[in-house]
Design a protein around this motif. Structure first.
Motif, PDB file in Angstrom:
ATOM      1  N   LEU A 156      55.050 -30.327  30.664  1.00 37.45           N
ATOM      2  CA  LEU A 156      54.151 -29.203  30.909  1.00 37.45           C
ATOM      3  C   LEU A 156      53.185 -29.503  32.051  1.00 37.45           C
ATOM      4  O   LEU A 156      52.883 -28.635  32.878  1.00 37.45           O
ATOM      5  CB  LEU A 156      53.364 -28.868  29.635  1.00 37.45           C
ATOM      6  CG  LEU A 156      54.177 -28.290  28.469  1.00 37.45           C
ATOM      7  CD1 LEU A 156      53.280 -28.063  27.262  1.00 37.45           C
ATOM      8  CD2 LEU A 156      54.862 -26.990  28.876  1.00 37.45           C
ATOM      9  N   GLY A 157      52.696 -30.739  32.096  1.00 36.25           N
ATOM     10  CA  GLY A 157      51.815 -31.136  33.193  1.00 36.25           C
ATOM     11  C   GLY A 157      52.527 -31.081  34.525  1.00 36.25           C
ATOM     12  O   GLY A 157      51.945 -30.708  35.552  1.00 36.25           O
ATOM     13  N   MET A 158      53.804 -31.417  34.510  1.00 33.29           N
ATOM     14  CA  MET A 158      54.625 -31.368  35.721  1.00 33.29           C
ATOM     15  C   MET A 158      54.788 -29.922  36.188  1.00 33.29           C
ATOM     16  O   MET A 158      54.703 -29.633  37.387  1.00 33.29           O
ATOM     17  CB  MET A 158      55.983 -31.999  35.437  1.00 33.29           C
ATOM     18  CG  MET A 158      56.884 -32.163  36.647  1.00 33.29           C
ATOM     19  SD  MET A 158      58.416 -33.040  36.231  1.00 33.29           S
ATOM     20  CE  MET A 158      59.195 -31.853  35.127  1.00 33.29           C
ATOM     21  N   LEU A 159      55.007 -29.011  35.246  1.00 32.15           N
ATOM     22  CA  LEU A 159      55.143 -27.597  35.598  1.00 32.15           C
ATOM     23  C   LEU A 159      53.828 -27.017  36.122  1.00 32.15           C
ATOM     24  O   LEU A 159      53.834 -26.194  37.050  1.00 32.15           O
ATOM     25  CB  LEU A 159      55.597 -26.790  34.379  1.00 32.15           C
ATOM     26  CG  LEU A 159      57.009 -27.056  33.844  1.00 32.15           C
ATOM     27  CD1 LEU A 159      57.296 -26.147  32.655  1.00 32.15           C
ATOM     28  CD2 LEU A 159      58.061 -26.839  34.929  1.00 32.15           C
ATOM     29  N   LEU A 160      52.725 -27.446  35.545  1.00 34.44           N
ATOM     30  CA  LEU A 160      51.427 -26.934  35.958  1.00 34.44           C
ATOM     31  C   LEU A 160      50.990 -27.474  37.318  1.00 34.44           C
ATOM     32  O   LEU A 160      50.253 -26.818  38.050  1.00 34.44           O
ATOM     33  CB  LEU A 160      50.362 -27.288  34.904  1.00 34.44           C
ATOM     34  CG  LEU A 160      50.413 -26.482  33.607  1.00 34.44           C
ATOM     35  CD1 LEU A 160      49.509 -27.122  32.560  1.00 34.44           C
ATOM     36  CD2 LEU A 160      49.991 -25.043  33.853  1.00 34.44           C
ATOM     37  N   GLY A 161      51.427 -28.676  37.647  1.00 34.20           N
ATOM     38  CA  GLY A 161      51.035 -29.283  38.919  1.00 34.20           C
ATOM     39  C   GLY A 161      49.533 -29.491  38.996  1.00 34.20           C
ATOM     40  O   GLY A 161      48.934 -30.058  38.078  1.00 34.20           O
ATOM     41  N   ASP A 162      48.895 -29.017  40.080  1.00 31.76           N
ATOM     42  CA  ASP A 162      47.462 -29.238  40.241  1.00 31.76           C
ATOM     43  C   ASP A 162      46.611 -28.389  39.296  1.00 31.76           C
ATOM     44  O   ASP A 162      45.381 -28.475  39.298  1.00 31.76           O
ATOM     45  CB  ASP A 162      47.026 -28.998  41.698  1.00 31.76           C
ATOM     46  CG  ASP A 162      47.395 -27.597  42.186  1.00 31.76           C
ATOM     47  OD1 ASP A 162      47.850 -26.781  41.374  1.00 31.76           O
ATOM     48  OD2 ASP A 162      47.206 -27.348  43.389  1.00 31.76           O
ATOM     49  N   LYS A 163      47.270 -27.584  38.447  1.00 29.07           N
ATOM     50  CA  LYS A 163      46.565 -26.816  37.416  1.00 29.07           C
ATOM     51  C   LYS A 163      46.714 -27.482  36.046  1.00 29.07           C
ATOM     52  O   LYS A 163      46.572 -26.838  35.005  1.00 29.07           O
ATOM     53  CB  LYS A 163      47.102 -25.387  37.367  1.00 29.07           C
ATOM     54  CG  LYS A 163      46.855 -24.590  38.645  1.00 29.07           C
ATOM     55  CD  LYS A 163      47.409 -23.185  38.522  1.00 29.07           C
ATOM     56  CE  LYS A 163      47.173 -22.388  39.814  1.00 29.07           C
ATOM     57  NZ  LYS A 163      47.750 -21.015  39.727  1.00 29.07           N
ATOM     58  N   TRP A 164      46.984 -28.768  36.055  1.00 27.85           N
ATOM     59  CA  TRP A 164      47.251 -29.515  34.826  1.00 27.85           C
ATOM     60  C   TRP A 164      46.104 -29.445  33.822  1.00 27.85           C
ATOM     61  O   TRP A 164      46.308 -29.613  32.618  1.00 27.85           O
ATOM     62  CB  TRP A 164      47.565 -30.974  35.146  1.00 27.85           C
ATOM     63  CG  TRP A 164      46.431 -31.692  35.806  1.00 27.85           C
ATOM     64  CD1 TRP A 164      46.172 -31.775  37.146  1.00 27.85           C
ATOM     65  CD2 TRP A 164      45.374 -32.411  35.163  1.00 27.85           C
ATOM     66  NE1 TRP A 164      45.018 -32.490  37.378  1.00 27.85           N
ATOM     67  CE2 TRP A 164      44.517 -32.898  36.174  1.00 27.85           C
ATOM     68  CE3 TRP A 164      45.081 -32.687  33.834  1.00 27.85           C
ATOM     69  CZ2 TRP A 164      43.378 -33.650  35.893  1.00 27.85           C
ATOM     70  CZ3 TRP A 164      43.944 -33.445  33.542  1.00 27.85           C
ATOM     71  CH2 TRP A 164      43.117 -33.912  34.570  1.00 27.85           C
ATOM     72  N   GLU A 165      44.887 -29.176  34.288  1.00 26.99           N
ATOM     73  CA  GLU A 165      43.741 -29.113  33.389  1.00 26.99           C
ATOM     74  C   GLU A 165      43.836 -27.932  32.428  1.00 26.99           C
ATOM     75  O   GLU A 165      43.092 -27.859  31.446  1.00 26.99           O
ATOM     76  CB  GLU A 165      42.447 -29.040  34.199  1.00 26.99           C
ATOM     77  CG  GLU A 165      42.148 -30.325  34.975  1.00 26.99           C
ATOM     78  CD  GLU A 165      40.851 -30.238  35.747  1.00 26.99           C
ATOM     79  OE1 GLU A 165      40.066 -29.301  35.493  1.00 26.99           O
ATOM     80  OE2 GLU A 165      40.599 -31.104  36.594  1.00 26.99           O
ATOM     81  N   GLN A 166      44.743 -27.006  32.689  1.00 25.83           N
ATOM     82  CA  GLN A 166      44.946 -25.851  31.800  1.00 25.83           C
ATOM     83  C   GLN A 166      45.924 -26.175  30.669  1.00 25.83           C
ATOM     84  O   GLN A 166      46.429 -25.284  29.998  1.00 25.83           O
ATOM     85  CB  GLN A 166      45.479 -24.663  32.610  1.00 25.83           C
ATOM     86  CG  GLN A 166      44.554 -24.184  33.712  1.00 25.83           C
ATOM     87  CD  GLN A 166      45.172 -23.063  34.540  1.00 25.83           C
ATOM     88  OE1 GLN A 166      46.227 -22.518  34.205  1.00 25.83           O
ATOM     89  NE2 GLN A 166      44.517 -22.722  35.635  1.00 25.83           N
TER      90      GLN A 166
END
Length: 204
Positions: A156-166
């Motif tokens: 999921l963090g990989m999919l979010l990329g730089d929006k990983w905080e979400q």
């Protein structure tokens, strides 16, 4: 609050600079929740700093070592040490009470299923240590639970990329099915244990 944010940002910089070992150490220290560390690991995968398989491998190692550390505290320190110092590893006395009740009720098999249940997830290693559960059985069951947890949040963090905080918002729809599966497995385990116990009594 700004001071705390600065410390957390500094910790993330350390994780980034150390790569795989940073993820492992971040999970072992547990200053930041494991979900956040793993999601950040996913971000590092998406940005090309590390690869997915390595992130999952070191995430699993770090997660298991963190729980093994808590297990040893329970085994050799006992409740007095946990009641006094548990807050430093983000474990409250009420968490220990819940985890101990689960462990006493369901036995060693709960080590796997409880990893997906809020409140008892981190604390379940403590009664395992207090009961002197076989350490290899503990490691195997913990590893089997940590692997899918690491895969999910790194992915999921990989999919979010730089929006990983979400990650909390994005992971929420996945957590409920995981909880339901974990509870189903717990019920199946309890039923099997009851059947085996009944058969043993019947053969006596």
């Amino acid at each position: 609050m700004d001071h705390i944010s600065s410390i957390i940002n500094y910790l993330f910089e350390i994780i980034r600079s150390l790569g795989y070992f940073g993820i492992m150490l971040g999970l072992m220290v547990e200053v930041i929740p494991s979900e956040i560390v793993l999601a950040y690991g996913g971000f590092l995968v998406s940005s090309g700093h590390i690869n997915f398989v390595g992130a999952v491998a070191f995430g699993t190692i770090g997660g298991v070592l963190a729980q093994l550390f808590i297990y040893w505290i329970g085994r050799y320190g006992g409740r007095p040490v946990l009641d006094k110092y548990g807050k430093y590893i983000l474990i409250k006395r009420s968490h220990v009470d819940h985890a101990e009740a689960w462990f006493n009720k369901y036995g060693t098999g709960v080590i796997f299923t409880a990893r997906f249940i809020p409140v008892v997830r981190h604390a379940i290693s403590i009664p395992a240590g207090l009961a002197r559960m076989n350490v290899w059985r503990f490691i195997v069951l913990t590893t089997l639970a940590v692997i899918p947890w690491s895969v999910l949040f790194i992915y999921l963090g990989m999919l979010l990329g730089d929006k990983w905080e979400q990650i909390d918002e994005v992971a929420a729809p996945y957590i409920k099915p995981i909880l339901l599966v974990a509870l189903a497995l717990l019920i199946i385990y309890f039923v099997i244990k009851w059947i085996v116990s009944r058969n043993k009594k019947g053969s006596v």
